[in-house]
Enzyme design. Sequence first.
Site, PDB file in Angstrom:
ATOM      1  N   ASP A   1      73.951  55.625  34.683  1.00 52.94           N
ATOM      2  CA  ASP A   1      73.970  55.335  36.121  1.00 52.94           C
ATOM      3  C   ASP A   1      73.708  56.616  36.920  1.00 52.94           C
ATOM      4  OD1 ASP A   1      74.368  53.931  38.459  1.00 52.94           O
ATOM      5  OD2 ASP A   1      76.414  53.291  37.987  1.00 52.94           O
TER       6      ASP A   1
ATOM      7  N   ASP B   1      72.349  45.836  42.410  1.00 52.37           N
ATOM      8  CA  ASP B   1      73.774  45.486  42.428  1.00 52.37           C
ATOM      9  C   ASP B   1      73.986  44.116  43.048  1.00 52.37           C
ATOM     10  OD1 ASP B   1      74.837  47.585  41.098  1.00 52.37           O
ATOM     11  OD2 ASP B   1      75.357  48.758  42.871  1.00 52.37           O
TER      12      ASP B   1
HETATM   13  C1  DGJ Z   1      76.580  51.264  40.352  1.00 51.26           C
HETATM   14  C2  DGJ Z   1      76.068  50.266  39.352  1.00 51.26           C
HETATM   15  O1  DGJ Z   1      74.897  49.677  39.802  1.00 51.26           O
HETATM   16  C3  DGJ Z   1      77.165  49.248  39.086  1.00 51.26           C
HETATM   17  O2  DGJ Z   1      76.690  48.251  38.229  1.00 51.26           O
HETATM   18  C4  DGJ Z   1      78.359  49.948  38.526  1.00 51.26           C
HETATM   19  O3  DGJ Z   1      78.040  50.485  37.270  1.00 51.26           O
HETATM   20  C5  DGJ Z   1      78.829  51.046  39.471  1.00 51.26           C
HETATM   21  N1  DGJ Z   1      77.765  51.919  39.854  1.00 51.26           N
HETATM   22  C6  DGJ Z   1      79.947  51.835  38.862  1.00 51.26           C
HETATM   23  O4  DGJ Z   1      80.313  52.900  39.610  1.00 51.26           O
END
Ligand code: DGJ
Length: 730
Positions: A478, A548
């Site tokens: 990430d 997201d």
């Molecule tokens: C952003 C990601 O897109 C989410 O799926 C998750 O992993 C969060 N970060 C965690 O901080």
Amino acid sequence: MAIRFIENDKRIFRLDTDDSTYLIGICREGYLGHIYYGDRLYGEVDDYLLRTEEAPYTPSINKRDKIAFLDSFPMEFSTGGIGDFRESCLKVRNEGGNSGCELFFHSYNIYKGKKKLEGLPASFGNENEVDTLEIVCEDSVLKLRVILSYSVFEKENVITRSVRLENKGNEKLKIEKVYSACLDMDNQDFEMISLCGSWERERHIQRVPLHYGKQLVSSIRGESSHQEHPFLALATKETTQTQGRIYGMHFVYSGNFIAQAELTPYDSIRAVIGINSEEFSWNLHPGESFQAPEAVMVYSGDGIGKMTRSYHTFYRKHLIRSPYKNKMRPILINNWEATFFDFDSEKLLSIAKEAKKYGIEMLVMDDGWFGKRNNDNCSLGDWIVNTDKITGGLKKLADDVNKIGLKFGIWFEPEMISPDSDLYRKHPDWAIAIKGREAALSRQQYVLDLSRSEIRDYIYEAVASILRSANIFYVKWDMNRQLSDLGSSYLDAESQQELFHRYVLGVYELQERLLTEFPYLLLENCSGGGARFDPGMLYYSPQIWCSDDSDAIERLAIQEGTALIYPLSVIGAHVSDCPSHSVGRITPFETRGHVALAGSFGYELDITKIPKEDREQIPNQVELYHKYNDLIREGDYYRIASYRENHLYDCWSVVSEEKEEVLVTYVQVLARPNQRSRRILLQGLKTESYYWLEGTDEIYTGEMLMNAGFLIKGLLGDFRSRLYHFLEKK
Ligand code: DGJ
């Protein structure tokens, strides 16, 4: 050979794919000019489109108007400072402080295959799959050599381009701009298609007519970004999914970019793509070279859909390297939206047990398992398992999950550092910041200075030692903030503007090292949703978290835009709980499943808590995934209708290579009163074959399905969806 140099009284490079031809000419002066890109030509070719016999003449005929010539000549790779006032692709400053640059043809080389681009992600192919042309140009004043590379993938109708600069002199040169591709053509009443959005609304399709001047998409955020995408297409006004001309340019890079179309006073277009020159420069010392990233160009004379399928096939075959690229990935359940930071081993194991009962195949432990991270204010950089939460340690958790019968995956955010972390307390200078200025926080975190090898080494070891410590099948990598306050305590003043690019090279180096040590790791890139969803990342990970926002309806637009150029197999798509975290919308569990099937499928919810009737649908969704994933992953994608355009419904299909099997997904976003059945026209079938609609006694000819259409019947209610599976009857 897909590439030929034709040398008679003219000098023309001819690049042919199955369905397109690209012509480059060398004019009498030695400038490289763009002659033609479009439908495949079979006969002799000519260079009259360089228009060197028309006023303004070439300088050797009419030297007094050299500027008028340079400002209108269709340059193959434009330079600035000498009279071409359109966008230049190259700006190099010498020690005297001047930046004019004029390139003349020097030599060329044609060979089978394609070389690697050192340190950069790039497409690949063997000697039977790709031919490469390198044209060497020189500026004799700067003593600069510019090598323009073209690789022709005949079958996929793709031409890739990249540029290498070599300093052949004794002076230091400063590169202030270097793009990777330029396309000078006459305007054909073009419209520009680009992908734009924001966090949770990535890659929506935008199509607008060109106006005089420059129109562009770009990023200066240090990543390809949620907001704009390193892609542009020029389509003639009448171009639809199935007909018309379209030119696509896509950039294999994960940092700052620009993709721009310029309509000039001569009604010509200059389209360029490359690294954004803002806050970029690079010192090129004598003897050194600089490699610019690759651009992927596709021309389709048969509509947008054909361009889409060329990109899909090309990326599947010639960009993604992962051993999993042609394999069904395990259905995962990720605990992020289920628990956020509030979890421990016991909770994860309860999710895993329940997930196993319903057929899910992998548990992914997301953010919050390390340091003191019980919220997003701390601990990035402290990659030490929090044994208060993960009782008995990571190996035990992974083993316990494996014992339940699931694979185990884990989340990292390796590029970041929290001010509240042991790492920051020890090394405050490891964060990117401008000396004397307090750097801006975003999600309460800073970015590590990946231009420094000791920081890369530290991060690498931190991640690798966790991976060595337990049976970890999958990593979600990430990156949750964009870069600001560009300053490195390691680079000297002259090199500060190298930081953006060095950062991206650092990310690539880290992921390369990881995959070298763990070649069977299933890596999924992610950036606060889909902010680093780009071809560069695909070289390392066969799937990328798309957004997201997993609300089924918002996902229609996000996945339509993403699938414009990316194969469905790479699009991270999960079923989440309702009301949606992002928009508060409630949609049927079935629809969420149907939409997520068009990607790398999984769940993002607390399976122990969702309504029983939803949970009981999971085995059926698992079955659908197993039944259709080979087709969805490998098949040809057709966009049949777009909710973005009609505001009522969305529809796409995937057709197997041999056209024997078709899966149609139909989503009715809004039901309409007095609406009888809706007719949709399928695409890509065999006209004379008969197709059976599985589960019914209905049989249609391919011709009827494509021309007369198929009727969607009896669907009442908003946000409802259906899958239709057709099989060729032999
Ligand atoms: C952003 C990601 O897109 C989410 O799926 C998750 O992993 C969060 N970060 C965690 O901080």
